[in-house]
Design a protein around this motif. Structure first.
Motif, PDB file in Angstrom:
ATOM      1  N   LEU A 267      -4.813  18.935 -12.785  1.00  0.00           N
ATOM      2  CA  LEU A 267      -6.006  18.641 -13.737  1.00  0.00           C
ATOM      3  C   LEU A 267      -7.090  18.202 -12.969  1.00  0.00           C
ATOM      4  CD1 LEU A 267      -5.661  17.985 -17.379  1.00  0.00           C
ATOM      5  CD2 LEU A 267      -7.072  16.482 -16.168  1.00  0.00           C
ATOM      6  N   HIS A 268      -6.861  17.035 -12.387  1.00  0.00           N
ATOM      7  CA  HIS A 268      -8.001  16.220 -11.621  1.00  0.00           C
ATOM      8  C   HIS A 268      -8.879  17.145 -10.867  1.00  0.00           C
ATOM      9  CE1 HIS A 268     -10.376  12.794 -10.150  1.00  0.00           C
ATOM     10  NE2 HIS A 268      -9.918  13.121  -8.716  1.00  0.00           N
ATOM     11  N   GLN A 269      -8.087  18.020 -10.057  1.00  0.00           N
ATOM     12  CA  GLN A 269      -8.616  19.036  -9.144  1.00  0.00           C
ATOM     13  C   GLN A 269      -9.683  20.097  -9.935  1.00  0.00           C
ATOM     14  OE1 GLN A 269      -5.177  20.640  -6.859  1.00  0.00           O
ATOM     15  NE2 GLN A 269      -5.100  18.680  -5.647  1.00  0.00           N
ATOM     16  N   THR A 270      -8.939  20.395 -11.049  1.00  0.00           N
ATOM     17  CA  THR A 270      -9.501  21.540 -11.836  1.00  0.00           C
ATOM     18  C   THR A 270     -10.863  20.986 -12.354  1.00  0.00           C
ATOM     19  OG1 THR A 270      -7.453  22.438 -12.371  1.00  0.00           O
ATOM     20  CG2 THR A 270      -9.207  22.990 -13.597  1.00  0.00           C
ATOM     21  N   LYS A 271     -10.656  19.571 -12.569  1.00  0.00           N
ATOM     22  CA  LYS A 271     -11.836  18.921 -13.279  1.00  0.00           C
ATOM     23  C   LYS A 271     -13.073  19.012 -12.428  1.00  0.00           C
ATOM     24  CE  LYS A 271     -13.129  14.583 -15.289  1.00  0.00           C
ATOM     25  NZ  LYS A 271     -13.001  13.145 -15.532  1.00  0.00           N
ATOM     26  N   ASN A 272     -12.741  18.602 -11.038  1.00  0.00           N
ATOM     27  CA  ASN A 272     -13.895  18.609  -9.955  1.00  0.00           C
ATOM     28  C   ASN A 272     -14.366  20.016  -9.834  1.00  0.00           C
ATOM     29  OD1 ASN A 272     -14.067  15.768  -9.482  1.00  0.00           O
ATOM     30  ND2 ASN A 272     -12.315  15.628  -8.279  1.00  0.00           N
ATOM     31  N   GLU A 285     -12.715   9.424  -8.669  1.00  0.00           N
ATOM     32  CA  GLU A 285     -11.542   8.361  -9.167  1.00  0.00           C
ATOM     33  C   GLU A 285     -10.420   9.138 -10.198  1.00  0.00           C
ATOM     34  OE1 GLU A 285     -13.940   4.258 -10.086  1.00  0.00           O
ATOM     35  OE2 GLU A 285     -13.388   5.503 -11.489  1.00  0.00           O
ATOM     36  N   ASP A 286      -9.201   8.856  -9.722  1.00  0.00           N
ATOM     37  CA  ASP A 286      -8.074   9.406 -10.266  1.00  0.00           C
ATOM     38  C   ASP A 286      -7.542   7.877 -11.160  1.00  0.00           C
ATOM     39  OD1 ASP A 286      -6.064  10.528 -11.786  1.00  0.00           O
ATOM     40  OD2 ASP A 286      -5.220  11.088  -9.904  1.00  0.00           O
ATOM     41  N   ASN A 287      -7.508   8.076 -12.627  1.00  0.00           N
ATOM     42  CA  ASN A 287      -7.131   6.973 -13.183  1.00  0.00           C
ATOM     43  C   ASN A 287      -5.974   6.449 -13.076  1.00  0.00           C
ATOM     44  OD1 ASN A 287      -9.634   7.459 -14.658  1.00  0.00           O
ATOM     45  ND2 ASN A 287      -8.541   7.986 -16.700  1.00  0.00           N
ATOM     46  N   VAL A 288      -4.793   7.277 -12.731  1.00  0.00           N
ATOM     47  CA  VAL A 288      -3.280   7.118 -12.328  1.00  0.00           C
ATOM     48  C   VAL A 288      -3.515   6.156 -10.981  1.00  0.00           C
ATOM     49  CG1 VAL A 288      -1.009   7.734 -11.820  1.00  0.00           C
ATOM     50  CG2 VAL A 288      -2.577   8.666 -13.676  1.00  0.00           C
ATOM     51  N   GLU A 289      -4.270   6.614  -9.800  1.00  0.00           N
ATOM     52  CA  GLU A 289      -4.403   6.227  -8.899  1.00  0.00           C
ATOM     53  C   GLU A 289      -4.918   4.808  -8.732  1.00  0.00           C
ATOM     54  OE1 GLU A 289      -2.756   7.058  -5.916  1.00  0.00           O
ATOM     55  OE2 GLU A 289      -1.903   8.928  -6.987  1.00  0.00           O
ATOM     56  N   VAL A 290      -6.184   4.623  -9.515  1.00  0.00           N
ATOM     57  CA  VAL A 290      -6.600   3.255  -9.766  1.00  0.00           C
ATOM     58  C   VAL A 290      -6.009   2.276 -10.151  1.00  0.00           C
ATOM     59  CG1 VAL A 290      -8.659   2.104 -10.656  1.00  0.00           C
ATOM     60  CG2 VAL A 290      -8.925   4.475  -9.781  1.00  0.00           C
ATOM     61  N   CYS A 291      -5.222   2.810 -11.452  1.00  0.00           N
ATOM     62  CA  CYS A 291      -4.338   1.731 -11.926  1.00  0.00           C
ATOM     63  C   CYS A 291      -3.262   1.334 -11.010  1.00  0.00           C
ATOM     64  CB  CYS A 291      -3.690   2.424 -13.159  1.00  0.00           C
ATOM     65  SG  CYS A 291      -4.766   2.640 -14.576  1.00  0.00           S
ATOM     66  N   ARG A 292      -2.783   2.095 -10.163  1.00  0.00           N
ATOM     67  CA  ARG A 292      -1.568   1.701  -9.247  1.00  0.00           C
ATOM     68  C   ARG A 292      -1.941   0.379  -8.375  1.00  0.00           C
ATOM     69  NH1 ARG A 292       0.593   7.623  -7.575  1.00  0.00           N
ATOM     70  NH2 ARG A 292       1.788   8.096  -9.561  1.00  0.00           N
ATOM     71  N   PRO A 365     -12.013  -2.768 -10.458  1.00  0.00           N
ATOM     72  CA  PRO A 365     -11.359  -1.549 -10.026  1.00  0.00           C
ATOM     73  C   PRO A 365     -12.108  -0.377 -10.054  1.00  0.00           C
ATOM     74  CG  PRO A 365     -10.495  -2.616 -11.576  1.00  0.00           C
ATOM     75  CD  PRO A 365     -11.497  -3.348 -11.367  1.00  0.00           C
ATOM     76  N   TRP A 366     -13.216  -0.171 -11.197  1.00  0.00           N
ATOM     77  CA  TRP A 366     -13.587   1.099 -11.653  1.00  0.00           C
ATOM     78  C   TRP A 366     -14.982   1.062 -11.182  1.00  0.00           C
ATOM     79  CZ3 TRP A 366      -9.971   4.042 -13.630  1.00  0.00           C
ATOM     80  CH2 TRP A 366      -8.824   3.393 -14.239  1.00  0.00           C
ATOM     81  N   ARG A 367     -15.577   2.320 -11.009  1.00  0.00           N
ATOM     82  CA  ARG A 367     -16.960   2.576 -10.950  1.00  0.00           C
ATOM     83  C   ARG A 367     -17.619   2.412 -12.333  1.00  0.00           C
ATOM     84  NH1 ARG A 367     -18.217   7.582  -7.225  1.00  0.00           N
ATOM     85  NH2 ARG A 367     -20.176   7.183  -7.972  1.00  0.00           N
ATOM     86  N   SER A 368     -18.640   1.711 -12.587  1.00  0.00           N
ATOM     87  CA  SER A 368     -19.483   1.861 -13.723  1.00  0.00           C
ATOM     88  C   SER A 368     -20.056   2.959 -14.098  1.00  0.00           C
ATOM     89  CB  SER A 368     -20.344   0.505 -13.849  1.00  0.00           C
ATOM     90  OG  SER A 368     -20.036  -0.705 -13.498  1.00  0.00           O
ATOM     91  N   LYS A 369     -20.033   3.213 -15.445  1.00  0.00           N
ATOM     92  CA  LYS A 369     -20.678   4.417 -15.988  1.00  0.00           C
ATOM     93  C   LYS A 369     -21.979   4.199 -16.804  1.00  0.00           C
ATOM     94  CE  LYS A 369     -16.590   7.552 -15.505  1.00  0.00           C
ATOM     95  NZ  LYS A 369     -15.777   8.458 -16.224  1.00  0.00           N
ATOM     96  N   VAL A 370     -22.700   4.962 -17.034  1.00  0.00           N
ATOM     97  CA  VAL A 370     -24.043   4.725 -17.855  1.00  0.00           C
ATOM     98  C   VAL A 370     -24.291   6.476 -18.483  1.00  0.00           C
ATOM     99  CG1 VAL A 370     -26.164   4.452 -18.544  1.00  0.00           C
ATOM    100  CG2 VAL A 370     -25.125   2.913 -16.893  1.00  0.00           C
ATOM    101  N   ARG A 371     -24.054   6.483 -19.890  1.00  0.00           N
ATOM    102  CA  ARG A 371     -24.631   7.769 -20.262  1.00  0.00           C
ATOM    103  C   ARG A 371     -26.100   7.956 -20.451  1.00  0.00           C
ATOM    104  NH1 ARG A 371     -21.969   7.989 -26.022  1.00  0.00           N
ATOM    105  NH2 ARG A 371     -22.949   6.109 -26.018  1.00  0.00           N
TER     106      ARG A 371
END
Length: 782
Positions: A267-272, A285-292, A365-371
């Protein structure tokens, strides 16, 4: 086996220990690695209930008799050559559709024995799993999968089998024997095809890809396998088929969608890939990998947090930095001296697993986001304050604004994130505004698109049925008299009479419920994530029906228990798990047998279920103020805060996300007395640079707009569904009209049989019996 008076206290002690020591504040870190599913052997073991243990010997006996009769071979399956095996499978394929039910049942048991790895001729677990994998590929190549789907559909529509349990006082496992065997066969095939193996040849990899494509295609009655299983669940919940083995149906449905759509990594690959196609940059960023890579923190007691606010300034600064240098040095020292961890919970074979060393990172751990919406709002406020003007659709003009604002806009632009959902919503708005000049582009025929199209007519019923099953299986929910009986495939024909057998059945029932929760939570998360990736309005349609069916209070009610005890519960008996139960010699159960495997720190499936339900709740409430208010109305903050006692980073991240959504509504006093929780949110949750979640100054949080928000969303979703799936991509008001008289008169009109039989009456009533003023009809209107 009768238990003496001395054995009863020990059995009670075991039951108490299985509930876990929930009151301990010094709970250790939970050793759990999140994935699409548990280990292959564990997933196969959870297919069978402990009540089904006698079926293994029946399968072996059926195969031995049938293979000796028709195989014309003195040895067993392992000594037969490829030609003999192929001929025997063809013989099974020809006879499996015979009308004689008893004969068909023997053939199905023989096939199931092959899929179970011919355990009578295997000595080790690896040999059994290798036999099972090899036989599954043989069966698929021989065409058994399609035949099994047809048998499943016929058995699901069998009205005689559905009415028989209604005449009995209680439904038991004996009422669904043939259906359980068919579902077990299909599940083993799907699960084997799902797992990647190091020994897979190129031909086997091609077979797996073909199988995944075939799973999403219409097969029987122009319906894919998933729709057949969804319809079975709906029948079970409305009471018309109470004998269905619902656990096996749910497991097969979950794995079918997991194989046909793809794993979370895919799913992450398809998203990109879709982001590149839409002209957007990839998101690494993959949420599962970052949480690990995030370290779990120890939450303080409720009373301690308020006292921490009265301590010295230095103590408060330490509270804001839960990862101090001293803690880092202590963890690094501990990680070097750690011994290999305990095996994964529920695993039939205890194998040592090395505990992964978590890298401690000082950065967030996360990159910040702005809409873009946030940037527009920020510029509008600053322009109104310093210049007194409003400039629409302009993110670049900074005239008249002070230098700090320039720097702020620069930082915001560096963290701009445009999601696929925003692009899809803009495209929908353009198609709605300009239906003729900008018609909808060609729709990519993905697995998610095909499944959504098939689910659309009955999707509300599917969601309600799954939530009913989740309610019936949730441990915190008390059963009602009108609740669904989900124990049809676990209760034996005769209830146990001894203490030990009663304990075994109690463990089996609890294990059965946990597996159902695991399958439903995994299924919901998969559908939500893939539908959101395919099109945002498909996701919104499903999520709205989940909200309308009270999914949010149900999940909150699920967590309204001692969640630490739930994830530490060990409802399993390792000697009865497959394949251990067929490889080892049969032994009588005892208190020591029930205690085997009791040293495991957590239950994998329960941790998996909890994290999935938290992720589902996050997806339903993210950017939805009306649904966030539901979290507050049902008083979820203290319930979620208790869930922080589970020391696992990924689970804590999603709990903190849900708490972050509510902080602006909980009041200043709550924030003041929960500063360590606020600090953990800063450390673990992604930062939205313009989000003042901690202060409650958001203008979007006006309560009178909540219902309007849901109604507007529902209107957009209905317009999307009607245009794409009902009107073939056109707005009915803008469909092209044929104005050529010759082509209209030349069209063939299909008249109904009723009209043809009453044509003379229609002619008399509409033509001969009606006076027409032709002059008035032809008169030119001024």
């Amino acid at each position: 086996m009768e238990i003496g008076k001395r054995g009863i206290p020990k059995l009670r002690e075991i039951l108490r220990r299985q509930r876990g020591d929930s009151e301990s504040s010094d709970a250790p870190d939970v050793e759990f690695v999140y994935d699409d599913a548990d280990e292959h052997t564990v997933e196969l073991a959870e297919l069978y209930s402990y009540t089904e243990y006698p079926d293994f010997s029946l399968n072996k006996q059926a195969f031995t008799e049938h293979f000796a009769q028709y195989g014309r071979h003195d040895g067993g399956w392992s000594t037969a050559n490829d030609s003999l095996r192929s001929n025997y499978l063809l013989h099974l394929l020809n006879d499996i559709e015979m009308a004689d039910r008893a004969r068909r049942l023997q053939l199905l048991r023989s096939i199931l024995y092959l899929c179970q790895g011919v355990f009578g001729e295997a000595e080790t677990e690896s040999q059994l799993m290798s036999n099972s994998r090899h036989n599954v590929f043989l069966l698929y190549e021989s065409g058994f999968f399609v035949i099994l789907i047809e048998l499943l559909n016929l058995e699901a529509e069998n009205s005689v089998a559905a009415s028989a349990p209604l005449r009995k006082p209680a439904v038991s496992i004996a009422d669904s024997t043939e259906l359980r065997i068919i579902l077990s066969l299909l599940y083993i095939i799907v699960e084997t095809m799902r797992v990647e193996h190091a020994d897979d040849t190129s031909h086997q990899q091609e077979m797996k890809a073909t199988f995944a494509t075939e799973l999403g295609m219409p097969m029987f009655n122009n319906e894919p396998v998933a729709i057949i299983l969804f319809n079975m669940i709906t029948k079970f919940c409305n009471g018309s088929a109470s004998h269905f083995p619902v656990k096996k149906v749910l497991l097969l449905l979950w794995k079918t969608i997991l194989v046909s759509m793809g794993s979370l990594k895919e799913l992450h690959q398809t998203k990109n890939e879709m982001r590149r196609a839409a002209g957007l940059p990839e998101w690494p960023e993959d949420n599962v990998e970052v949480c690990r890579n995030i370290r779990a923190s120890t939450p303080p007691a409720a009373g301690m947090e308020f006292m921490d606010g009265r301590r010295s300034r230095q103590a408060r600064q330490d509270a804001f930095d839960p990862f101090s240098d001293a803690d880092e040095e202590e963890e690094v020292a501990n990680s070097e001296d750690q011994s290999p961890g305990t095996p994964r919970p529920g695993s039939p074979v205890a194998e040592p697993v090395e505990t992964p060393v978590i890298k401690v990172n000082k950065a967030l751990p996360w990159r910040s986001k702005v809409r873009e919406k946030d940037l527009e709002q920020f510029l509008a406020q600053t322009r109104q304050k310093f210049v007194g003007l409003k400039v629409h659709n302009d993110l670049n003009s900074l005239a008249g604004l002070p230098n700090p604002i320039h720097e702020g806009v620069k930082v915001l632009k560096e963290h701009i994130y445009v999601s696929l959902s925003e692009v899809q919503i803009k495209q929908e708005e353009e198609v709605t505004k300009n239906p003729l000049s900008q018609p909808e582009s060609d729709i990519a025929e993905t697995a998610a698109e095909a499944l959504y199209r098939s689910m659309l007519p009955n999707l509300p019923q599917y969601m309600i049925s799954l939530l009913k099953l989740l309610l019936a299986a949730a441990p915190a929910c008390k059963p009602k008299t009108d609740s669904i009986n989900i124990l049809a495939d676990v209760l034996p024909e005769e209830m146990p009479t001894t203490v030990l057998d009663s304990m075994k059945l109690a463990i089996d029932v609890n294990r059965h419920k946990e597996i159902i929760v695991k399958a439903i939570s995994g299924l919901f998360l998969l559908l939500l994530k893939w539908f959101k990736l395919n099109h945002i309005y498909q996701f919104e349609f499903m999520s709205q029906h989940l909200v309308f069916a009270n999914c949010i209070p149900l999940v909150i009610k699920f967590f309204n228990q001692t969640i630490l005890a739930y994830v530490q519960t060990k409802n399993s008996i390792s000697v009865l798990d497959f394949p251990e139960c067929v490889l080892s010699e049969e032994e009588e159960l005892s208190a020591e047998t029930l205690e085997t495997g009791d040293s495991q720190t957590c239950c994998w499936r329960n941790m998996f279920s909890c994290i999935n339900l938290l992720r589902i709740l996050n997806k339903l409430t993210k950017w939805k103020h009306s649904r966030t208010m539901m979290l507050i109305i049902f008083k979820s903050a203290p319930i979620l805060k208790r869930a922080l006692k589970v020391k696992h980073a990924m689970m804590q991240v999603y709990v903190l996300k849900l708490i972050k959504l509510q902080t602006k509504y909980l009041g200043r006093q709550w924030r003041k007395s929960n500063m360590k929780t606020m600090s953990a949110i800063y450390c673990k949750v992604r930062h939205r640079l313009t989000d003042d979640w901690a202060f409650g100054n958001d203008m979007d949080a006006r309560p009178w707009d909540f219902q309007a928000e849901e109604y507007a969303l529902r209107s957009c979703v209905d317009r999307f569904n009607n245009r794409r799936y009902v009107n073939d991509g056109y707005d009915p008001d803008f469909k092209p009209v044929d104005n050529n008289l010759q082509s209209i008169l030349g069209e063939e009109v299909q008249l109904t049989m009723e009209f043809k039989m009453n044509y003379e009456k229609w002619l008399e009533r509409e033509v001969h019996g009606t006076q027409i003023d032709w002059d008035l009809l032809l008169r030119h209107k001024m």
